[in-house]
Write a protein that holds these residues in place. Sequence first.
Motif, PDB file in Angstrom:
ATOM      1  N   ASN A  40      32.207  34.096  36.477  1.00  0.00           N
ATOM      2  CA  ASN A  40      33.536  33.720  36.976  1.00  0.00           C
ATOM      3  C   ASN A  40      34.208  34.880  37.704  1.00  0.00           C
ATOM      4  OD1 ASN A  40      33.485  31.038  36.123  1.00  0.00           O
ATOM      5  ND2 ASN A  40      34.325  31.540  34.101  1.00  0.00           N
ATOM      6  N   ASP A  41      34.068  36.078  37.164  1.00  0.00           N
ATOM      7  CA  ASP A  41      34.624  37.261  37.827  1.00  0.00           C
ATOM      8  C   ASP A  41      33.987  37.480  39.195  1.00  0.00           C
ATOM      9  OD1 ASP A  41      36.265  37.690  35.660  1.00  0.00           O
ATOM     10  OD2 ASP A  41      35.075  39.339  34.825  1.00  0.00           O
ATOM     11  N   ARG A  47      32.587  35.179  41.120  1.00  0.00           N
ATOM     12  CA  ARG A  47      33.065  34.115  42.018  1.00  0.00           C
ATOM     13  C   ARG A  47      34.461  34.451  42.535  1.00  0.00           C
ATOM     14  NH1 ARG A  47      31.276  30.705  37.713  1.00  0.00           N
ATOM     15  NH2 ARG A  47      29.131  30.118  38.115  1.00  0.00           N
ATOM     16  N   SER A  48      35.294  34.946  41.644  1.00  0.00           N
ATOM     17  CA  SER A  48      36.656  35.301  42.026  1.00  0.00           C
ATOM     18  C   SER A  48      36.662  36.426  43.057  1.00  0.00           C
ATOM     19  CB  SER A  48      37.437  35.718  40.788  1.00  0.00           C
ATOM     20  OG  SER A  48      38.711  36.178  41.141  1.00  0.00           O
ATOM     21  N   ARG A  83      34.188  37.287  45.078  1.00  0.00           N
ATOM     22  CA  ARG A  83      33.582  36.808  46.328  1.00  0.00           C
ATOM     23  C   ARG A  83      34.601  36.030  47.155  1.00  0.00           C
ATOM     24  NH1 ARG A  83      28.020  35.822  47.934  1.00  0.00           N
ATOM     25  NH2 ARG A  83      28.051  34.409  49.699  1.00  0.00           N
ATOM     26  N   GLY A  84      35.454  35.267  46.491  1.00  0.00           N
ATOM     27  CA  GLY A  84      36.484  34.507  47.193  1.00  0.00           C
ATOM     28  C   GLY A  84      37.508  35.385  47.882  1.00  0.00           C
ATOM     29  N   LYS A  85      37.655  36.615  47.443  1.00  0.00           N
ATOM     30  CA  LYS A  85      38.633  37.535  48.026  1.00  0.00           C
ATOM     31  C   LYS A  85      38.060  38.358  49.172  1.00  0.00           C
ATOM     32  CE  LYS A  85      41.043  38.015  43.638  1.00  0.00           C
ATOM     33  NZ  LYS A  85      41.399  38.910  42.542  1.00  0.00           N
ATOM     34  N   ASP A 114      36.211  39.246  52.786  1.00  0.00           N
ATOM     35  CA  ASP A 114      36.205  38.753  54.155  1.00  0.00           C
ATOM     36  C   ASP A 114      34.851  38.107  54.442  1.00  0.00           C
ATOM     37  OD1 ASP A 114      36.203  38.403  56.900  1.00  0.00           O
ATOM     38  OD2 ASP A 114      36.857  40.433  57.360  1.00  0.00           O
ATOM     39  N   PRO A 115      34.836  36.860  54.925  1.00  0.00           N
ATOM     40  CA  PRO A 115      33.566  36.172  55.198  1.00  0.00           C
ATOM     41  C   PRO A 115      32.662  36.923  56.182  1.00  0.00           C
ATOM     42  CG  PRO A 115      35.396  34.625  55.375  1.00  0.00           C
ATOM     43  CD  PRO A 115      35.979  35.992  55.188  1.00  0.00           C
TER      44      PRO A 115
END
Length: 79
Positions: free
Chosen positions: A12-13, A15-16, A18-20, A22-23
């Motif tokens: 979960n950490d 994923r969190s 990765r969501g932050k 820059d693509p």
Amino acid sequence: MAEDDIKEKVLNDLRSLRGKLDPEILREVELRMNGQVPYDKESARKTVELFLHARHDQGAFAEKVLKALKVKDQEKDGK
């Protein structure tokens, strides 16, 4: 059971985090991990500038290159 909880928390950490990110940075990292180097327009431009500056033909080759690029762009745009 505690190991599963820890594993799920870490996932979960991740994923969190990765969501932050820059693509574009993620894409570059993935390319580099696969042994590919992403195209860097600024570095390429600087390399060409240095090459053209080192020539001793009073800019004739640079003019030829720019003219060819202009023609290519016009053909691409259908003009």
